[in-house]
Write an enzyme that holds these catalytic residues in place. Sequence first.
Site, PDB file in Angstrom:
ATOM      1  N   ARG A  55      24.953  -3.319  38.604  1.00 26.10           N
ATOM      2  CA  ARG A  55      23.962  -2.295  38.668  1.00 26.10           C
ATOM      3  C   ARG A  55      23.042  -3.192  38.970  1.00 26.10           C
ATOM      4  NH1 ARG A  55      22.387   2.309  34.498  1.00 26.10           N
ATOM      5  NH2 ARG A  55      21.946   0.009  32.970  1.00 26.10           N
ATOM      6  N   LYS A 154      16.629  -0.678  37.963  1.00 28.46           N
ATOM      7  CA  LYS A 154      16.161  -0.708  35.896  1.00 28.46           C
ATOM      8  C   LYS A 154      14.842  -2.429  36.444  1.00 28.46           C
ATOM      9  CE  LYS A 154      18.312  -0.377  32.666  1.00 28.46           C
ATOM     10  NZ  LYS A 154      17.583   0.257  31.358  1.00 28.46           N
ATOM     11  N   GLU A 187      14.463  13.057  33.813  1.00 27.46           N
ATOM     12  CA  GLU A 187      15.573  12.636  32.670  1.00 27.46           C
ATOM     13  C   GLU A 187      14.411  11.880  31.465  1.00 27.46           C
ATOM     14  OE1 GLU A 187      16.910   8.475  33.623  1.00 27.46           O
ATOM     15  OE2 GLU A 187      14.826   7.819  33.833  1.00 27.46           O
TER      16      GLU A 187
HETATM   17  N1  PXG Z   1      16.921   5.875  32.261  1.00 23.46           N
HETATM   18  C1  PXG Z   1      16.482   4.797  32.026  1.00 23.46           C
HETATM   19  C2  PXG Z   1      15.164   5.129  32.767  1.00 23.46           C
HETATM   20  C3  PXG Z   1      17.073   3.850  31.460  1.00 23.46           C
HETATM   21  O1  PXG Z   1      16.152   2.666  31.073  1.00 23.46           O
HETATM   22  C4  PXG Z   1      19.042   4.855  30.717  1.00 23.46           C
HETATM   23  C5  PXG Z   1      18.453   6.357  31.346  1.00 23.46           C
HETATM   24  C6  PXG Z   1      20.080   5.485  30.570  1.00 23.46           C
HETATM   25  O2  PXG Z   1      21.130   4.560  30.684  1.00 23.46           O
HETATM   26  P1  PXG Z   1      22.484   3.509  30.384  1.00 23.46           P
HETATM   27  O3  PXG Z   1      22.682   3.007  31.787  1.00 23.46           O
HETATM   28  O4  PXG Z   1      21.559   2.655  29.411  1.00 23.46           O
HETATM   29  O5  PXG Z   1      23.563   5.066  29.797  1.00 23.46           O
HETATM   30  C7  PXG Z   1      18.557   3.530  30.926  1.00 23.46           C
HETATM   31  C8  PXG Z   1      18.549   2.764  30.095  1.00 23.46           C
HETATM   32  C9  PXG Z   1      16.463  -0.955  26.179  1.00 23.46           C
HETATM   33  C10 PXG Z   1      16.481   0.084  27.241  1.00 23.46           C
HETATM   34  O6  PXG Z   1      15.725  -1.811  25.620  1.00 23.46           O
HETATM   35  C11 PXG Z   1      17.069   0.200  28.030  1.00 23.46           C
HETATM   36  C12 PXG Z   1      17.483   1.465  28.937  1.00 23.46           C
HETATM   37  C13 PXG Z   1      16.138   2.013  28.476  1.00 23.46           C
HETATM   38  C14 PXG Z   1      15.513   1.443  27.229  1.00 23.46           C
HETATM   39  C15 PXG Z   1      14.830   0.853  27.012  1.00 23.46           C
HETATM   40  O7  PXG Z   1      17.169  -1.415  26.781  1.00 23.46           O
HETATM   41  N2  PXG Z   1      18.210   1.575  29.637  1.00 23.46           N
END
Ligand code: PXG
Length: 294
Positions: A55, A154, A187
């Site tokens: 990703r 991301k 989401e």
């Molecule tokens: N939506 C968004 C916008 C995200 O950035 C998720 C869903 C969940 O995805 P995963 O792959 O983790 O199951 C994310 C995930 C951080 C941080 O501080 C990371 C995320 C979101 C907020 C903060 O590392 N990522």
Amino acid sequence: MSAEPLQILIDGEFYAEADAKISVFDHGLLYGDGVFEGIRFYNDRVFRLDEHIDRLFDSAKAIHLEIPATHDEVCKMVTDTVAKNGLHDGYIRLVVTRGAGALGLSPYQCEKASIICIAATITLYPEEYYRDGLILATCATRRPTHDSLSPSVKSLNYLSNVMAKVEALAAGAQEGVMLNTEGYVAECTGDNIFVVKDGVIYTPTVASGSLNGITRKAVMELIEEAGIPLKEVQMARYDLYTADEMFLTGTAAEVVPVREYDKRIIGTGEPGPITKQMLTAFHNLAESTGTPIY
Ligand code: PXG
């Protein structure tokens, strides 16, 4: 932050956290120009490492950023950083910034992207979130659309998510639901959404503006293994208000129940049976699989 100062990896070298610094001319700082991943490790194993790195490379490709390492090299940076810090369970923040360049938007002024890896222990959500469920509210800030910044990237540009979180907290909720510009559910600010209705599990499509979450995918596999019907659909707030159960998935949150959304009580107001089943199944999966660190 752990008691011992962490060792942070920047472009192949470890630095004590007080000395782990990048240039003020880095376009990641100046323009949010870069990409990142948040990754968990459990019991000396990194959960779904390959998928996170895939990703990361896809996000980088989409913003025309060349990561100066191969997929396998980046995987090794992650496991090396955890090992260097002697950690067993925790959270990894992997960042690729555009690098230092001249003032001005053009990314082509930046000589080389920087790769930063931080491995730390994680402050878990309070236990009552998992026992009682979260309270959610709808945010005014919408998810970006494919014709601006793809919500699949991301990127280091998380201001809309940060603003949405501010709105959710201001509304007295713990998390916020972000809609797309058409008003359909995308989401939460950093987590994907699932609901249960009449024995069927539903989650918004990626086309609705939800991130292709790694935890989302893992939970979808667990749902399939459990033989529960699952549908990826376009969802409205109505579908959330009237759900029997609701839960969120994300790397930091794992699987977390929801008990209230915009003042509507979800189901009985307590985590339902399918939510609890997924919570347990996810923990078992996370604790028993992954890329070995040591
Ligand atoms: N939506 C968004 C916008 C995200 O950035 C998720 C869903 C969940 O995805 P995963 O792959 O983790 O199951 C994310 C995930 C951080 C941080 O501080 C990371 C995320 C979101 C907020 C903060 O590392 N990522």
